[in-house]
Scaffold this motif. Structure first.
Motif, PDB file in Angstrom:
ATOM      1  N   UNK A 194     -19.999  13.264  28.790  1.00 19.22           N
ATOM      2  CA  UNK A 194     -21.342  13.139  28.228  1.00 19.22           C
ATOM      3  C   UNK A 194     -21.703  14.482  27.604  1.00 19.22           C
ATOM      4  N   UNK A 195     -21.820  14.491  26.272  1.00 20.56           N
ATOM      5  CA  UNK A 195     -22.089  15.731  25.546  1.00 20.56           C
ATOM      6  C   UNK A 195     -23.459  15.596  24.899  1.00 20.56           C
ATOM      7  N   UNK A 196     -24.383  16.494  25.274  1.00 23.44           N
ATOM      8  CA  UNK A 196     -25.756  16.408  24.792  1.00 23.44           C
ATOM      9  C   UNK A 196     -26.187  17.771  24.262  1.00 23.44           C
ATOM     10  N   UNK A 197     -26.559  17.828  23.000  1.00 18.73           N
ATOM     11  CA  UNK A 197     -27.062  19.050  22.383  1.00 18.73           C
ATOM     12  C   UNK A 197     -26.106  20.217  22.611  1.00 18.73           C
ATOM     13  N   UNK A 198     -24.875  20.026  22.185  1.00 22.35           N
ATOM     14  CA  UNK A 198     -23.835  21.024  22.409  1.00 22.35           C
ATOM     15  C   UNK A 198     -22.944  21.118  21.179  1.00 22.35           C
ATOM     16  N   UNK A 254     -13.342   1.971  33.285  1.00 26.24           N
ATOM     17  CA  UNK A 254     -13.421   0.545  33.533  1.00 26.24           C
ATOM     18  C   UNK A 254     -14.737   0.001  32.989  1.00 26.24           C
ATOM     19  N   UNK A 255     -14.679  -0.774  31.917  1.00 27.05           N
ATOM     20  CA  UNK A 255     -15.905  -1.299  31.329  1.00 27.05           C
ATOM     21  C   UNK A 255     -16.602  -2.298  32.249  1.00 27.05           C
ATOM     22  N   UNK A 256     -15.868  -2.900  33.182  1.00 28.72           N
ATOM     23  CA  UNK A 256     -16.507  -3.827  34.119  1.00 28.72           C
ATOM     24  C   UNK A 256     -17.360  -3.079  35.142  1.00 28.72           C
ATOM     25  N   UNK A 257     -17.209  -1.760  35.204  1.00 27.35           N
ATOM     26  CA  UNK A 257     -17.989  -0.935  36.128  1.00 27.35           C
ATOM     27  C   UNK A 257     -19.208  -0.342  35.429  1.00 27.35           C
ATOM     28  N   UNK A 258     -19.554  -0.858  34.248  1.00 27.86           N
ATOM     29  CA  UNK A 258     -20.725  -0.378  33.536  1.00 27.86           C
ATOM     30  C   UNK A 258     -20.474   0.851  32.695  1.00 27.86           C
ATOM     31  N   UNK A 259     -19.225   1.167  32.440  1.00 28.24           N
ATOM     32  CA  UNK A 259     -18.916   2.347  31.637  1.00 28.24           C
ATOM     33  C   UNK A 259     -19.568   2.254  30.271  1.00 28.24           C
ATOM     34  N   UNK A 260     -20.282   3.291  29.874  1.00 29.51           N
ATOM     35  CA  UNK A 260     -20.945   3.299  28.582  1.00 29.51           C
ATOM     36  C   UNK A 260     -19.995   3.729  27.474  1.00 29.51           C
ATOM     37  N   UNK A 261     -19.207   4.777  27.720  1.00 24.23           N
ATOM     38  CA  UNK A 261     -18.285   5.234  26.683  1.00 24.23           C
ATOM     39  C   UNK A 261     -17.282   6.237  27.262  1.00 24.23           C
ATOM     40  N   UNK A 262     -16.162   6.377  26.579  1.00 24.40           N
ATOM     41  CA  UNK A 262     -15.200   7.411  26.976  1.00 24.40           C
ATOM     42  C   UNK A 262     -15.765   8.789  26.672  1.00 24.40           C
ATOM     43  N   UNK A 263     -16.294   8.966  25.435  1.00 27.16           N
ATOM     44  CA  UNK A 263     -16.983  10.194  25.059  1.00 27.16           C
ATOM     45  C   UNK A 263     -18.314   9.809  24.444  1.00 27.16           C
TER      46      UNK A 263
END
Length: 195
Positions: free
Chosen positions: A168-172, A185-194
Motif C-alpha cells: 500500500x503506497x500512499x503519497x510517496x 488470495x482474492x477470496x480473502x478480500x485482497x484489494x490489490x497486489x500493489x
C-alpha cells in the motif's frame, strides 16, 4: 520460499547467517548506524535515524490496528536508511485473523495529518513478508530512492474489516519494485497486489 528469508540465506550459505536466533523481547527503537543479525523480534521495531541494517532477522510481533512489525518514522524528521536482507516478517496469523490495516514493514506514518517523512530510504532484499493486512506500507514518505528486490509477498490477513494489499503506497515517491513474487488470495478480500 526456499530462496527468500532466513531459509533462503541458509540455502545460499550467505556469510554471517546463523541457524540460531537470539530473541529480543519488547518494543525496540534504533536511531544510530548499526547492523543487527540473527535476531527474533517479538515486539514492535521502530527506526528513527542512522543507517540500520537487519540481516537474517525474524519479526513475529502481532501489531495492533494501523501499526507495524517494523516502522521507519520520526515525526517528520529525517529517519536515515533501513536495510533488510534475508529477513522473515510473519505474525503467524491467517485468513480473517489480525487487526485493521497492519503492516509487516511500514515506512512513514499513516494519515495525511501526520508530517511526511523525507530524507530517508529503505531497501528490502530477499525478504519474506506475510500475514499482516498489508505486507508493505509506504505512507507520506518522500524517498531519496528505495527498493524492494526479489521478495516474496503474500498471505495477507483480513481481520477487523481491513482490505489487504501486498503493498500500500500512499503519497510517496521513488519506490522501485524488482523481480518480486506477490501471491494474494482474492477470496480473502485482497484489494490489490500493489495499491
Amino acid at each position: 520460499t526456499a530462496n527468500v528469508g532466513r531459509s533462503g540465506a541458509a540455502t545460499a550459505t550467505v556469510a554471517n547467517y546463523s541457524a540460531t536466533l537470539t530473541t529480543v523481547s519488547g518494543d525496540q527503537t534504533y536511531s544510530t548506524t548499526q547492523t543487527i543479525r540473527n535476531k527474533q523480534f517479538t515486539g514492535k521495531v521502530l527506526v528513527t535515524g542512522g543507517t540500520v541494517t537487519f540481516e537474517f532477522c525474524s519479526f513475529t510481533y502481532q501489531p495492533p490496528d494501523a501499526s507495524a512489525q517494523l516502522q521507519q518514522y520520526n515525526g517528520g524528521a529525517s529517519t536515515g536508511t533501513v536495510i533488510c536482507n534475508w529477513c522473515d516478517f510473519d505474525t503467524g496469523l491467517s485468513g480473517t485473523q489480525g487487526n485493521f490495516e497492519t503492516c509487516c514493514a511500514q515506512f512513514g506514518e499513516r494519515g495525511s495529518a501526520n508530517p511526511a517523512t523525507s530524507g530517508a530510504s529503505f531497501t528490502l532484499y530477499r525478504c519474506r513478508l506475510q500475514h499482516c493486512g498489508n505486507a508493505i506500507g509506504v505512507h507520506q514518505y518522500l524517498s531519496s530512492g528505495s527498493t524492494v528486490t526479489e521478495c516474496l509477498i503474500g498471505d495477507s490477513t483480513s481481520g477487523a474489516s481491513t482490505h489487504p494489499d501486498g503493498m500500500e503506497i500512499y503519497s510517496s515517491d521513488n519506490i522501485t519494485v524488482l523481480r518480486c513474487r506477490l501471491e494474494l488470495d482474492t477470496s480473502n478480500g485482497c484489494q490489490s497486489c500493489i495499491n
